[in-house]
Design a protein around this motif. Structure first.
Motif: not given
Lengths: 633, 319
Positions: A167-179, A147-153, A156-159
């Motif tokens: 920077i227009g890089n491929n989006k495959d590296i990180f995938q956004p996720r709703a907090i 409940s606390i550390f995963q949302p922080i993760n 950071i992931n969303n950032l």
């Protein structure tokens, strides 16, 4: 001796990092096999029960009686979390950050321990897990991680995703996720986290030594441990450095005593002692008994010699029967020399050894393993004082247990009836609104009773659910369609399936694979396919096809097992079809409910089942795919 | 090395395309393509009895080659149906071999990049993996873009677009991959569907929209036609009929819900493609144009024609 500390630190970091990684990982890169670390936890083994669970509990107790509370410093992630916070405090304050000896808060410890035991009993027999959920250290860690550390993760992931997009890089590296939104689980975790942060920031392991029931139990066992931290009076110059660094607050440097019941064998004291006065590998019975004695004095529990002598005589008789040592002469000498405490410890150890070694040890002299004979002097009276003090306490313990049990059972029965009373209400529903207060359990939970009597809400399954359909429960008991959640106070934040947007993929067995207390049993993919976790209900009056006379079929589209068929409906010229249920095929995956566009009361929804059974297979698995040739137009 | 028929044809096709492009240049291919159709009617190519990639090679050649649709340096999107967590043998998703072949040819035609995505219904990661499409696309040099309609964090990748012609749907949020690309290919699979009756080229457009729930709640058939009025239409519709889902669509439960028909339909006319697909599979699905009302609704928007016998130039290839 330094190696001991670094060994402890290494194991602790690996343990903590692995479990934390497993909990906060959102990209499914953490190997699920890491969950075996969670299966090592004491309460999880206890609740798991059976041969494996009880053997595990036994092994942990055995390790504790040999090495002391190394479980608390190396295996328990909640304890290691506190060590991290203490470490941060140390970085923050530097040398100003120091601890000092405090007498054990034994009454609070005992009270909470009794409460916990009562909680386990209530949970096992009456499926109300709330006490265990709040007290189990690993589950508290799990909830904090989730409940606390995963949302922080996730944040950071969303950032990183935003940077990546920018920077227009491929989006495959990180995938956004709703907090995730704040829920009851978050509030409970946050409160526990703040409490633990406060306690560990200023007082080291005070949570473990005052509140944690596992700490209390292992501390009690550690009183008898073979290896323990001790101060050598002849070498000690009473500089107090060890006391200042002891996060267990258990070293009294003035009187050179270490309270083994609170020592978590962190070995920090070794690193500061300049006189090499602290030892672990050997133990002097004399100093131990003196220590105990002094603690007793501090607590001002004066007990007369007469009483204790009587006690020890009684016990002497009992123990001789149990152990059957070589000769009465041996026994009596030892008794007189070392007192009942040591005798108890040795007999317990020999019992452990003999049961493990399949009786091999019995042929040996049970005292042959005693490395302390050389040091032992006659300290009968002092020993007996400590023992009788213990006796008094254990009596309190028993009486407390009884009182606590009845009290909690009474409150429990009310709550439970409201949770278990699931199956009604629906058929009497009004035209468009209805109540669905059923609980939908993850596949493999077997039954509501089984699940509620084993789940400690560590949220590992929630964290790992790929479909995110498994959610922490809220206190609300009524899962109205499109509404929030279920669980009730009995199960507190025990997870259940929420079909508001997601549904349970029938190919997936992750939750059962990771559950450390086996509240969700691991099922094979083949078993899973037909495992019924709920059953479908259709409210025709709410259906789009009925109310608006347009095509929809979203529910049938999402039905993976053929439980919904679309049959012709209404005016034939409109070519409309409306769902028809074949509930015998329904596994309760929730696809239909998740996609039904009707709000707030959906036209189709899943009712949870109290016992998970198998649905029927709607097709012939042996039927082969046909090959055809179509004619051109 | 022993070469089977499929591999041989693949090699032949690739060599042929490469050779044509190298010798004549793209313009020549276009000229050749124009030569094939002097009627002024839209082309519809139907191929049968081949493997998905081989059928596509032959069909696209009949249309004048991939170079007719893709120019050098373009950003291209291929939008297959990857709605369900099913293996390729259950035809719930577009055939991965076909998608891989399309991506490969587009890359060979000199495209800057090929993006493949769908807004899946099941868990998107499992869909991408288990359908075999992710593997095929990455192997062919394309890029999978991940999206999840159940996670609001992905909403930022969808932009609102007005649909002035739409009757029910006046606006929709469309995935930016479609909006930002130069051309896009619509690669549906031919399936029956509980609500829309037929899911093919037109229905496949629901996969570019955020939160298609409104489709279901406010008249599915009309909404499908409405979304097809999107200004940025697919440059080519490639209907995968290698396996056709004849029952329990659009998911299918088992392999026997599908039939192995070895069919492929290519058309620039989305309505004609759907009509032809529906007509040719009639014996399997039992559907008529009256059932799949979105097709005729599409015709009313002048998106294409349902009169495939008279108004479409059908090229039939039997391998």
């Amino acid at each position: 001796m330094f190696i001991l500390k670094w060994f402890r630190v290494l194991i602790a970091i690996v343990m903590f990092a692995a479990l934390m990684f497993l909990f906060i990982d959102i990209s499914a890169i953490a190997p699920l096999s890491l969950h075996y670390l969670a299966e090592l936890q004491f309460v999880q083994l206890l609740l798991r029960g059976g041969l494996i669970g009880l053997t595990g509990v036994f092994v942990l107790l055995f390790v504790t009686i040999i090495f002391g509370r190394c479980y608390c410093s190396m295996i328990c992630p909640y304890g290691i979390l506190q060590d991290f916070i203490s470490r941060v405090a140390k970085l923050f304050y530097g040398k100003k950050h120091k601890y000092s000896y405090r007498p054990a808060r034994q009454k609070i410890r005992n009270l909470i321990f009794v409460l916990f035991i009562a909680g386990v009993v209530i949970m096992t027999f009456f499926s109300t897990a709330v006490i265990v959920i709040l007290l189990d250290p690993y589950s508290n860690f799990g909830r904090i991680a989730f409940s606390i550390f995963q949302p922080i993760n996730i944040f950071i992931n969303n950032l990183l995703v935003s940077v990546n997009d920018f920077i227009g890089n491929n989006k495959d590296i990180f995938q956004p996720r709703a907090i995730p939104l704040f829920d009851v689980s978050f509030i409970i975790s946050a409160v526990m986290f703040l409490l633990v942060m406060f306690l560990s920031f200023f007082y080291g392991r005070r949570y473990c030594n005052m509140i944690c029931p596992v700490g209390t139990l292992l501390g009690f066992v550690a009183n008898f441990s073979l290896f323990r931290v001790k101060l050598d009076r002849s070498k000690c110059i009473k500089c107090g450095l060890c006391e200042k660094i002891c996060k267990g607050e258990c070293i009294n440097s003035k009187s050179c005593i270490v309270d083994s019941s609170r020592c978590v064998t962190c070995f920090n004291c070794f690193s500061v002692c300049r006189k090499n006065a602290i030892s672990y590998l050997s133990i002097s019975l004399v100093s131990m008994n003196k220590n105990k004695n002094e603690i007793a004095k501090e607590n001002k529990n004066e007990i007369t010699n007469k009483n204790t002598n009587e006690n020890s005589k009684e016990n002497k008789n009992k123990n001789t029967k149990e152990i059957k040592p070589k000769s009465n002469a041996d026994l009596s000498t030892i008794e007189i020399q070392h007192g009942r405490r040591r005798f108890l410890r040795l007999s317990f150890l020999s019992l452990l050894f003999s049961s493990i070694g399949g009786g091999a040890m019995q042929s040996d002299d049970p005292y042959g393993i005693d490395p302390y004979n050389a040091n032992s002097n006659s300290t009968d009276n002092k020993d007996d004082k400590t023992d009788s003090e213990l006796n008094v306490k254990s009596e309190q313990l028993v009486s407390d247990t009884a009182g606590e049990k009845t009290a909690v059972i009474e409150t429990k029965s009310d709550v439970n009836s409201s949770v278990l009373n699931l199956e009604d209400n629906i058929d009497k529903a009004s035209r468009v609104s209805y109540v669905n207060d059923t609980i939908i359990l993850p596949p493999g939970a077997k039954s509501l009773k089984n699940f509620q009597s084993k789940c400690t809400s560590c949220h590992l399954c929630v964290s790992k659910c790929p479909s995110r359909v498994l959610q922490p429960g809220t206190l609300g008991n009524n899962r109205n369609v499109g509404g929030s959640s279920n669980g009730g106070i009995a199960g507190l934040v025990q997870p259940s399936l929420q079909f508001d947007y997601h549904y349970c993929n029938k190919n997936c067995t992750v939750c059962g694979d990771v559950c450390p207390s086996h509240a969700i049993e691991s099922v094979t993919a083949a078993e899973r396919e037909l495992l019924r976790i709920g059953i479908v209900n259709f409210v025709k009056e709410n259906c789009i096809v009925y109310t608006q006379e347009t095509s929809c079929g979203a529910c049938q589209e999402h039905c993976s097992n053929g439980a919904i068929k679309m049959i012709p409906y209404g005016d034939p010229s409109k070519n409309l079809t409306i769902p028809e249920l074949h509930a015998e095929f329904c596994i309760g995956c929730g696809g239909c409910e998740s996609i039904c566009p009707v709000r707030p009361y959906r036209a189709i929804y899943i009712k949870g089942v109290t016992v998970q059974t198998n649905a029927e297979l709607s097709y012939d698995p042996n039927e082969k795919q046909q090959t055809i040739e179509l004619d051109f137009i | 090395m022993k070469m089977n028929r499929k591999e041989f044809l693949q090699t032949l096709g690739a060599a042929g395309i490469a050779g044509t492009a190298a010798i004549n240049g793209l313009d020549a291919v276009e000229l050749f393509a124009q030569d094939t159709n002097k009627t002024g009617k839209p082309d519809l190519v139907v191929v049968r009895n081949g493997e998905p990639d081989v059928m596509f090679q032959n069909a696209i050649k009949a249309l004048g080659g991939i170079g007719k649709f893709v120019k050098k340096g373009q950003k291209v999107v291929v939008k297959p149906n990857i709605g369900w967590d099913k293996p390729p043998k259950i035809p719930a998703n577009t055939n991965p071999i076909l998608v891989g072949e399309i991506v490969k040819q587009i890359m060979e035609a000199g495209a800057k990049e090929v993006v493949v995505f769908d807004t899946s219904c099941d868990n998107p990661k499992s869909c991408y993996q288990n359908s075999g499409i992710e593997n095929a696309v990455v192997k062919a040099g394309g890029r999978m873009v991940f999206t999840d309609k159940k996670d609001r964090a992905y909403r930022k990748y969808y932009r609102e677009v007005q649909l002035p012609e739409g009757i029910i749907l006046k606006k929709a949020e469309i995935h930016e991959a479609i909006l930002d690309c130069d051309v896009w290919f619509n690669v549906p699979v031919l399936k029956v569907h509980g609500g829309a009756k037929l899911t093919c080229a037109m229905k496949n457009l629901m996969g570019i929209v955020w939160e298609p729930r409104i489709f279901h709640s406010s008249g599915l058939q009309q909404c499908i036609a409405d979304i097809c009025t999107l200004t940025k239409k697919p440059i080519l519709n490639i209907v995968d009929g290698y396996r056709i889902l004849k029952a329990n669509g659009p998911q299918g439960r088992t392999e026997s819900d599908g039939v192995l028909a070895k069919l492929q339909i290519l058309s620039t006319d989305i309505v004609a493609a759907d009509t032809y697909a529906l007509e040719i599979s009639k014996s399997q699905t039992g559907l008529t144009l009256d059932d799949a009302k979105h097709i005729s609704a599409g015709e009313k928007f002048k998106l294409g024609t349902t009169d495939i016998k008279n108004k479409v130039n059908i090229i039939r290839i039997s391998l």
